[in-house]
Design an enzyme around this catalytic site. Structure first.
Site, PDB file in Angstrom:
ATOM      1  N   HIS A 100     -48.700 -24.961 -43.447  1.00 44.59           N
ATOM      2  CA  HIS A 100     -49.864 -24.146 -43.076  1.00 44.59           C
ATOM      3  C   HIS A 100     -50.880 -25.119 -42.475  1.00 44.59           C
ATOM      4  O   HIS A 100     -50.962 -26.275 -42.909  1.00 44.59           O
ATOM      5  CB  HIS A 100     -50.595 -23.544 -44.275  1.00 44.59           C
ATOM      6  CG  HIS A 100     -49.822 -22.628 -45.153  1.00 44.59           C
ATOM      7  ND1 HIS A 100     -49.020 -23.065 -46.160  1.00 44.59           N
ATOM      8  CD2 HIS A 100     -49.788 -21.266 -45.201  1.00 44.59           C
ATOM      9  CE1 HIS A 100     -48.515 -22.012 -46.798  1.00 44.59           C
ATOM     10  NE2 HIS A 100     -48.957 -20.911 -46.247  1.00 44.59           N
ATOM     11  N   ASP A 103     -52.818 -27.078 -45.055  1.00 40.40           N
ATOM     12  CA  ASP A 103     -52.145 -28.132 -45.835  1.00 40.40           C
ATOM     13  C   ASP A 103     -52.280 -29.491 -45.186  1.00 40.40           C
ATOM     14  O   ASP A 103     -52.132 -30.516 -45.835  1.00 40.40           O
ATOM     15  CB  ASP A 103     -50.619 -27.902 -45.918  1.00 40.40           C
ATOM     16  CG  ASP A 103     -50.248 -26.496 -46.279  1.00 40.40           C
ATOM     17  OD1 ASP A 103     -50.997 -25.890 -47.055  1.00 40.40           O
ATOM     18  OD2 ASP A 103     -49.202 -26.015 -45.790  1.00 40.40           O
ATOM     19  N   GLU A 231     -43.499 -12.224 -43.818  1.00 39.72           N
ATOM     20  CA  GLU A 231     -42.959 -12.491 -45.169  1.00 39.72           C
ATOM     21  C   GLU A 231     -43.427 -11.413 -46.143  1.00 39.72           C
ATOM     22  O   GLU A 231     -44.610 -11.346 -46.476  1.00 39.72           O
ATOM     23  CB  GLU A 231     -43.425 -13.880 -45.626  1.00 39.72           C
ATOM     24  CG  GLU A 231     -42.825 -14.292 -46.958  1.00 39.72           C
ATOM     25  CD  GLU A 231     -43.136 -15.741 -47.323  1.00 39.72           C
ATOM     26  OE1 GLU A 231     -43.150 -16.607 -46.427  1.00 39.72           O
ATOM     27  OE2 GLU A 231     -43.365 -15.996 -48.515  1.00 39.72           O
ATOM     28  N   HIS A 270     -40.701 -13.157 -54.427  1.00 40.78           N
ATOM     29  CA  HIS A 270     -41.363 -11.934 -53.978  1.00 40.78           C
ATOM     30  C   HIS A 270     -40.465 -10.729 -54.222  1.00 40.78           C
ATOM     31  O   HIS A 270     -40.953  -9.643 -54.552  1.00 40.78           O
ATOM     32  CB  HIS A 270     -41.713 -12.026 -52.488  1.00 40.78           C
ATOM     33  CG  HIS A 270     -42.652 -13.133 -52.163  1.00 40.78           C
ATOM     34  ND1 HIS A 270     -43.084 -13.388 -50.881  1.00 40.78           N
ATOM     35  CD2 HIS A 270     -43.260 -14.068 -52.943  1.00 40.78           C
ATOM     36  CE1 HIS A 270     -43.912 -14.422 -50.882  1.00 40.78           C
ATOM     37  NE2 HIS A 270     -44.020 -14.852 -52.123  1.00 40.78           N
ATOM     38  N   ASP A 308     -43.176 -19.637 -58.322  1.00 38.56           N
ATOM     39  CA  ASP A 308     -42.687 -20.583 -57.299  1.00 38.56           C
ATOM     40  C   ASP A 308     -41.916 -21.760 -57.882  1.00 38.56           C
ATOM     41  O   ASP A 308     -42.266 -22.923 -57.653  1.00 38.56           O
ATOM     42  CB  ASP A 308     -43.865 -21.116 -56.460  1.00 38.56           C
ATOM     43  CG  ASP A 308     -44.397 -20.063 -55.495  1.00 38.56           C
ATOM     44  OD1 ASP A 308     -43.613 -19.206 -55.068  1.00 38.56           O
ATOM     45  OD2 ASP A 308     -45.599 -20.110 -55.175  1.00 38.56           O
TER      46      ASP A 308
HETATM   47  C1  XLS Z   1     -46.972 -17.000 -51.034  1.00 38.27           C
HETATM   48  C2  XLS Z   1     -46.108 -17.170 -49.874  1.00 38.27           C
HETATM   49  C3  XLS Z   1     -46.522 -18.285 -48.923  1.00 38.27           C
HETATM   50  C4  XLS Z   1     -45.806 -18.130 -47.620  1.00 38.27           C
HETATM   51  C5  XLS Z   1     -46.423 -18.881 -46.493  1.00 38.27           C
HETATM   52  O1  XLS Z   1     -46.598 -16.399 -52.030  1.00 38.27           O
HETATM   53  O2  XLS Z   1     -44.798 -17.357 -50.318  1.00 38.27           O
HETATM   54  O3  XLS Z   1     -46.296 -19.532 -49.510  1.00 38.27           O
HETATM   55  O4  XLS Z   1     -44.471 -18.516 -47.721  1.00 38.27           O
HETATM   56  O5  XLS Z   1     -47.749 -18.530 -46.308  1.00 38.27           O
HETATM   57 NI    NI Z   2     -43.139 -17.988 -49.224  1.00 40.98          NI
HETATM   58 NI    NI Z   3     -44.518 -16.845 -52.396  1.00 48.23          NI
END
Ligand code: XLS
Ligand code: NI
Ligand code: NI
Length: 434
Positions: A100, A103, A231, A270, A308
């Site tokens: 991003h 980052d 996403e 997700h 994550d």
């Molecule tokens: C957050 C998302 C993020 C995307 C990119 O939950 O997974 O990390 O992959 O913005």
């Molecule tokens: Ni992601």
């Molecule tokens: Ni995520």
């Protein structure tokens, strides 16, 4: 070598019998799986944000990691962070990375300064990519952390925020294009709402649709050949997110005429948040023709948060890759570890070991999936189950109408006989491979 990874050697493939915790036991990039190198199937990417920008905070406590590039408030430290990141890509021999904007450069609050530091750091990346051979799987804009995004980016009630979002995505797409990125991702963490009491949903959806169309228009204008990916995620940080899951995203793309232009970046965690399995999301995207790429990070099944974590479950990963292979592989997509260490895992060694584990788990999953595809048992069972549809009568019925079908039911005195779905037999079959 940076001081950070001092004493850590390049990670090599040592084979399944090795007990070396800092070696690959299953991931051998050159091993041929279904006629293709494992590296070219899996197309691993390191996520810059979790591995290098995240400082180890949680809702109850702040930073636990002490990295030499913290605090991340200057270009000098941004370059130091890049030095460490590229060193890790090399240590792991990972072919791709993702970022991003937030980052990789310091946040100043000014679009103009952020733009020039983004350009500066991505030029620095460009030089490093040349020497290490690391490629960019995707770039993306962080339009969820800074307070300006709190009420959304393209769905914000304030048109100035929409404008800021448009300029931000343009800058990130330009930088991705400059670096030869193979995809560009949009994840809308704040594209949703907290309460309908203050939200005009139809208007927000129209703005989000128009925004995505502008991104596609701009991609063609600059000749970016990569895929544009959305996403899906059902919630977190927003209470309700518009990109709930693969099926919802497809409906959205269709409504705004973008289903042939935009594909999906699916994340295992997700899928879990949406109440699905990862393979459900992959199979849905495949069936709808929008499978783009994957984020291979899991959630904790007990906590219900987007934790994550690096993958650690071979049977789950195997079924994900089974559906990917059935769909013809990841193509321009890849396997991105959008995964972070646990906040007690302080050491550089932990960061390397986390990726070794994730890559090994994926290698085992891929090999199990390929073995199932090559054996063909699941496909044979599917062919048998749907064999009735191969008859001319069944095919003709699809071109027919309700009244004629009714007549055929009467004439032929049809009386369907239920058949076993054989779920346990099929589960036992899969168990032979994982
Ligand atoms: C957050 C998302 C993020 C995307 C990119 O939950 O997974 O990390 O992959 O913005
Ligand atoms: Ni992601
Ligand atoms: Ni995520």
């Amino acid at each position: 070598m940076t001081q950070f990874f001092h004493g850590i050697d390049k990670v090599t493939f040592a084979g399944a019998d090795s007990t070396d915790p800092m070696a690959f036991h299953h991931y051998d990039p050159d091993e041929i799986v279904m006629g293709k190198r494992m590296e070219d199937h899996l197309r691993f990417a390191v996520a810059y944000w979790h591995s290098f920008a995240w400082e180890g905070g949680d809702p109850f406590g702040g930073q636990t990691f002490e990295r030499p590039w913290h605090p991340q408030d200057s270009m000098e430290r941004a370059r130091l962070k890049a030095d460490a990141a590229f060193e890790m890509f090399d240590l792991l021999n990972v072919p791709y990375f993702c970022w991003h904007d937030a980052d990789i450069r310091p946040e100043t609050g000014s679009f103009e300064t952020n733009l020039s530091t983004l350009n500066e750091i991505t030029d620095y990346f460009g030089e490093k990519m040349q020497t290490t051979g690391t490629k960019l799987l995707w770039g993306t804009a962080n339009m969820f952390t800074h307070r300006r995004w709190m009420s959304g980016a393209s769905t914000n009630p304030d048109p100035d925020v929409f404008a800021f979002a448009a300029a931000t995505v343009k800058s990130c797409l330009d930088a991705t294009h400059k670096l030869g990125g193979e995809n560009y991702v949009l994840w809308g963490g704040r594209e949703g709402y907290e309460t309908l009491l203050n939200t005009e949903m139809g208007l927000e959806l129209d703005h989000m649709g128009r925004f995505l169309a502008m991104v596609v228009e701009y991609k063609h204008k600059i000749g970016f050949k990569g895929q544009i990916l959305v996403e899906p995620k059902p919630q977190e940080p927003s209470k309700h997110q518009y990109d709930y899951d693969a099926a919802t995203c497809f409906g959205f793309l269709q409504k705004y005429g973008l289903e042939n232009e935009v594909k999906l970046n699916l994340e295992q965690g997700h899928a879990i948040l949406a109440g699905h399995s990862f393979e459900h999301e992959i199979a849905t995207a495949s069936a709808l023709g929008v499978l783009g790429s994957i984020d291979m990070n899991r959630n904790d099944y007990q906590s219900g948060w987007d934790t994550d974590q690096f993958p650690n479950n071979v049977p789950e990963v195997a079924m994900a890759y089974y559906h990917i292979l059935k769909n013809g592989g990841l193509k321009a997509g890849g396997t991105n570890f959008d995964a972070k260490l646990r906040r007690q895992s302080l050491d550089a060694k932990d960061l390397i070991a986390a990726h070794i584990g994730g890559m090994d788990i994926c290698a085992r999953g891929l090999k199990a999936a390929a073995a199932m595809i090559e054996d063909g048992g699941l496909q044979t069972a599917l062919n048998d189950r749907y064999a009735g549809w191969n008859t001319p009568e069944a095919q003709a019925m699809l071109q027919s109408d309700l009244a004629s079908i009714t007549q055929r039911v009467l004439d032929a005195q049809l009386s369907p006989v239920p058949k076993s779905g054989q779920q346990e037999i099929l589960e036992n079959y899969v168990n032979r491979f994982v």
